[in-house]
Design an enzyme around this catalytic site. Structure first.
Site, PDB file in Angstrom:
ATOM      1  N   LEU A 428       0.823  -1.212   0.000  1.00 44.25           N
ATOM      2  CA  LEU A 428       0.000   0.000   0.000  1.00 44.25           C
ATOM      3  C   LEU A 428       0.852   1.255   0.000  1.00 44.25           C
ATOM      4  O   LEU A 428       0.451   2.291  -0.522  1.00 44.25           O
ATOM      5  CB  LEU A 428      -0.915   0.015   1.234  1.00 44.25           C
ATOM      6  CG  LEU A 428      -1.975  -1.093   1.303  1.00 44.25           C
ATOM      7  CD1 LEU A 428      -2.699  -1.045   2.631  1.00 44.25           C
ATOM      8  CD2 LEU A 428      -2.967  -0.954   0.158  1.00 44.25           C
ATOM      9  N   GLY A 429       2.016   1.198   0.621  1.00 45.23           N
ATOM     10  CA  GLY A 429       2.883   2.367   0.691  1.00 45.23           C
ATOM     11  C   GLY A 429       4.200   2.016   1.324  1.00 45.23           C
ATOM     12  O   GLY A 429       4.361   0.988   1.991  1.00 45.23           O
ATOM     13  N   GLY A 431       7.573   3.769   3.579  1.00 41.90           N
ATOM     14  CA  GLY A 431       8.049   4.881   4.387  1.00 41.90           C
ATOM     15  C   GLY A 431       9.511   4.712   4.720  1.00 41.90           C
ATOM     16  O   GLY A 431      10.174   3.767   4.274  1.00 41.90           O
ATOM     17  N   GLY A 432      10.056   5.642   5.492  1.00 39.89           N
ATOM     18  CA  GLY A 432      11.468   5.583   5.840  1.00 39.89           C
ATOM     19  C   GLY A 432      11.802   4.393   6.711  1.00 39.89           C
ATOM     20  O   GLY A 432      12.921   3.897   6.709  1.00 39.89           O
ATOM     21  N   GLY A 434       9.491   1.493   7.153  1.00 35.98           N
ATOM     22  CA  GLY A 434       8.838   0.239   6.865  1.00 35.98           C
ATOM     23  C   GLY A 434       7.940   0.302   5.648  1.00 35.98           C
ATOM     24  O   GLY A 434       7.795   1.329   5.000  1.00 35.98           O
ATOM     25  N   VAL A 436       3.974  -0.894   4.206  1.00 35.21           N
ATOM     26  CA  VAL A 436       2.618  -1.231   4.629  1.00 35.21           C
ATOM     27  C   VAL A 436       1.991  -2.116   3.554  1.00 35.21           C
ATOM     28  O   VAL A 436       1.970  -1.759   2.373  1.00 35.21           O
ATOM     29  CB  VAL A 436       1.768   0.030   4.862  1.00 35.21           C
ATOM     30  CG1 VAL A 436       0.366  -0.359   5.323  1.00 35.21           C
ATOM     31  CG2 VAL A 436       2.421   0.933   5.893  1.00 35.21           C
ATOM     32  N   LYS A 450       1.932  -3.227   8.887  1.00 34.88           N
ATOM     33  CA  LYS A 450       3.153  -2.429   8.771  1.00 34.88           C
ATOM     34  C   LYS A 450       4.340  -3.299   9.173  1.00 34.88           C
ATOM     35  O   LYS A 450       4.401  -3.815  10.284  1.00 34.88           O
ATOM     36  CB  LYS A 450       3.065  -1.199   9.675  1.00 34.88           C
ATOM     37  CG  LYS A 450       4.249  -0.253   9.558  1.00 34.88           C
ATOM     38  CD  LYS A 450       4.013   0.990  10.415  1.00 34.88           C
ATOM     39  CE  LYS A 450       5.159   1.982  10.283  1.00 34.88           C
ATOM     40  NZ  LYS A 450       4.942   3.176  11.127  1.00 34.88           N
ATOM     41  N   ASP A 547       4.312  14.463  13.465  1.00 39.06           N
ATOM     42  CA  ASP A 547       4.496  14.297  12.012  1.00 39.06           C
ATOM     43  C   ASP A 547       3.159  14.472  11.299  1.00 39.06           C
ATOM     44  O   ASP A 547       2.739  13.623  10.511  1.00 39.06           O
ATOM     45  CB  ASP A 547       5.101  12.923  11.705  1.00 39.06           C
ATOM     46  CG  ASP A 547       5.701  12.857  10.301  1.00 39.06           C
ATOM     47  OD1 ASP A 547       5.902  13.926   9.700  1.00 39.06           O
ATOM     48  OD2 ASP A 547       5.953  11.745   9.816  1.00 39.06           O
TER      49      ASP A 547
END
Length: 749
Positions: A428-429, A431-432, A434, A436, A450, A547
């Site tokens: 799904l996405g 990040g820095g 991990g 998802v 995640k 954040d």
């Protein structure tokens, strides 16, 4: 030349000579053509005379005035040491040098290298610099397949202030540094210089070196800092190929360099094509009848798999059994079985014994594997004290102790099955910290999982922090944490699944932005503000998100906002208003006061939320490096536009109309207050949430703007309505009648 330097050069030369002097019975050069220059074998398509090479690119100039004679590529000074039919030329290349003494620089050599037709092998070579005060660079050109030449620069730095820190066999920046080359490099200049003119190291090392070298021929030794001063050239590999067309293109044409019993293939370099003999043949595929059949039955380099009789065929071989036996005669087949009943009985008996033994061994191995897996899961749970640390943190928080059982609710095998073994299509996405994944549990629930990329101390702290923070939160506009898993190598968090992407996608994706009306944007802004207000003032322990940004706000299918990603959030003790922390956040959303002081307060979230409001108003990104300097930072550009009364010009066109322009101006005013540089001058999230909810309410019920109702409403509600209304608003959006008095005062002000 020093002893180690001589050993280096002799080792290199010896390896090359040994490879090229190996005897072979297969033809290499054209009939009547010279097939050797000194110690170098010259196979076709290369040659030293007219009609002995494929075309002018494959000319080898043999200098017979030297003893022994030396081979050079074409008419250049590139010394060829070996030619491999697999598309490799082994050559010698000059070293870049720079030396100093107390009076200054005493020696500088800047070699250059240019190939007219071939390219330098990126797979076989590397760029190396040696020295204790060295800055080396390679400046040249490279050709991407099918394109023009491009400029290319690569470099590295090697430093040391004492030889005791320089280790043999390690080229990691202390006395020696190395880096890889780009694909397609065909010429370069080598330079090496000193940062401090070798000041402070003249007593033990006074020279710096840079060179391109065949990776297999280089193993760093501390003695090279001294011995390379007397070495002029080192080995390098060049990739050669036939023409510029690929193998598929050549097969369609009439001109093909590959002769009988051979085929063409595309080399790894991506340029031209090469030829090789078919299986069962060996020789020179570029010569007519150059690929000859090999006898697999007698050739020691061929594993023919025959247990009894091997018969050679043209390009192949067969295995058979002797008289009185049957089978296929291969080691990996049934083998040769004798035609005797006693032999069969013995074989059957042995088979039963072996089968029983294998079953017992399999059972023992299965039991051992299961025990080992259990120990491994326990190790992961206790790894770096993750499990105990998490249990300890949760036990300190309010709530029943049984809540800690949630940390073992999900098992690794079920999560792996839910995500198709974490398949790429489930992502799904990223990040820095991990990735998802979307997962479907056995009970039919769709969840978001995640998974940390790697496991280190900082990610353990972030993992525990996210669980502990979400453990404190009970709000319908926060993505719910369903559980986690600690029995894998990297920890896993399981959340409810929000299927409609991120707010960032809806604002900046042209295919989605038209559906994001102003009413929906105001709804998302109000709900997000309500969440932050809840975190700051209504949670059991105040929480700063740290954040806040549009990618961490997830609208569901009904555009209800869900706030996510609490990995960097902080719990604030009730007796503190600020914390000293390492600065974390996202560029463009980061509070400038927090960035300057490292003092984290709830006003840091207010600033970040202000940037999100501006995104909703303008449809622009928080940071846009491709824009002019004055428009790169959205918050600065927005405040400048307000100051110059240009708000209407920067609003996103798709949502502006005569009915909502007053709301847009009010929200812009709220964003302006949130973006004040000093945190103490910004409103708190209670006030921001209340003002945004008030704008929504007034839009739903325009009669609340009728000034004739204000006086009666004030008389009926009294002064305590403001406080009561806000407390109700944090939990629900109903009951707007009790807020009319405050709303009218806020809007008039």
């Amino acid at each position: 030349m020093g002893i180690r330097g001589m050993a280096l050069q002799f080792t290199i030369m010896g390896a090359v000579l040994a490879a090229v002097t190996a005897a072979t019975e297969f033809p290499r050069a054209k009939p009547g053509c010279q097939d050797r220059c000194g110690n170098v074998s010259i196979p076709y398509p290369f040659g030293t005379e007219n009609d002995c090479y494929y075309d002018h690119r494959f000319l080898i100039t043999c200098n017979h005035t030297l003893n022994p004679p030396k081979a050079f590529l074409n008419t250049s000074n590139i010394n060829v040491m070996e030619i491999a039919l697999e598309g490799k030329l082994h050559i010698l290349k000059y070293i870049a040098k720079e030396c100093y003494d107390a009076s200054g620089r005493t020696l500088r050599i800047i070699p250059s290298f240019t190939l007219a037709y071939f390219i330098i092998s990126d797979a076989d070579n590397m760029f190396v610099s040696i020295g204790c005060d060295s800055v080396a660079s390679l400046n040249g050109n490279f050709k991407a397949a099918g394109s023009t030449e491009n400029e290319y620069v690569v470099g590295c730095t090697s430093l040391c202030n004492s030889l005791k820190y320089v280790r043999n066999d390690t080229c990691s920046g202390i006395g020696c540094c190395q880096t890889s080359l780009a694909k397609g490099v065909n010429k370069f200049n080598l330079t090496v210089s000193s940062r401090k003119n070798h000041t402070g190291i003249l007593n033990f090392r006074s020279c710096s070196y840079a060179f391109v070298i065949e990776e297999k021929k280089f193993n760093f030794s501390r003695s090279y800092l001294r011995d390379l001063k007397n070495v002029d050239k080192l080995p390098m590999v060049v990739d050669w190929s036939i023409g510029k067309n690929s193998c598929a293109e050549v097969k369609k044409s009439s001109k093909n360099a590959c002769q009988g019993n051979s085929t063409c293939y595309d080399p790894d370099s991506g340029y031209g094509y090469l030829c090789r003999c078919l299986d069962g043949y060996r020789g020179n595929p570029y010569l007519p009848n150059g690929c000859l059949d090999i006898d697999e039955c007698t050739d020691a380099t061929v594993n023919n798999n025959c247990t009894h009789i091997c018969t050679n065929l043209q390009g192949n071989y067969t295995c058979s059994c002797p008289k009185g036996y049957h089978g296929d005669g291969r080691k990996n087949g049934e083998g040769c079985i004798r035609h005797r009943s006693l032999v069969i009985q013995v074989a059957v008996g042995n088979g039963v014994v072996v089968t029983s033994l294998l079953m017992e061994i399999t059972w023992l191995y299965w039991g051992y594997s299961k025990w080992k897996l259990m120990k491994l899961k326990e190790k992961f749970f206790r790894r770096q004290n993750v499990g105990p640390m998490l249990e300890q943190q949760l036990s300190r928080r309010e709530g029943p102790v049984t809540e800690t059982a949630k940390i073992v609710e999900f098992v690794a095998s079920k999560l792996e099955k839910a995500t198709d073994k974490y398949h790429e299509s489930r992502i799904l996405g990223r990040g820095g910290f991990g990735i998802v994944y979307k997962g479907t549990l056995t009970d039919g629930r769709t969840v978001a999982i995640k998974k940390s990329k790697t496991i280190d101390h900082s990610q353990i702290e972030q993992f525990i922090n996210e669980v502990v923070v979400l453990y404190q939160i009970n709000h319908r506009n926060v993505v719910k944490l369903l559980g986690c898993c600690l029995e894998t190598e990297v920890p896993l968090l399981v959340y409810e699944y929000v299927a409609n992407g991120t707010l960032y996608d809806h604002i900046h994706d042209k295919s989605k932005v038209s559906a994001l009306t102003w009413e929906i944007r105001l709804k998302i802004a109000s709900e997000t503000a309500g969440v932050l207000s809840y975190l700051h003032s209504a949670a059991s322990v105040p929480i700063i998100h740290r954040d806040v940004k549009s990618t961490n706000i997830l609208p569901d299918n009904s555009y209800t906002a869900k706030v996510s990603d609490f990995g960097t959030s902080r719990l604030i003790p009730l007796d503190q208003v600020e914390l000293s922390t390492m600065v974390r956040g996202t560029l463009g959303y980061l509070d400038p006061e927090y960035l300057h002081t490292s003092q984290l307060t709830d006003k840091s979230d207010v600033y970040s939320f202000g940037v999100v409001l501006v995104e909703l108003l303008t449809g622009m990104k928080a940071i846009s490096f491709h824009k002019p300097e004055g428009e790169r930072n959205l918050s600065s550009y927005f405040l400048c536009a307000l100051k110059e009364d240009r708000l209407v010009l920067i609003l996103q066109d798709c949502m502006v109309n005569q009915d909502n322009i007053w709301q847009l101006k009010e929200v812009a005013n709220i964003a302006k207050k949130c973006l004040r540089v000093k945190g103490e001058e910004r409103p708190n999230m209670k006030k921001v949430a209340l003002e945004l909810e008030g704008l929504r309410t007034s839009a739903k019920h325009p009669w609340t703007n009728d000034e004739s109702n204000v006086e009666d409403t004030e008389y009926l509600l009294g002064k305590s309505v403001e406080t009561a209304r806000f407390e109700e608003m944090v939990g629900t959006s109903a009951g707007y009648h009790s807020l009319q008095n405050y709303l009218m005062q806020s809007l008039d002000g």
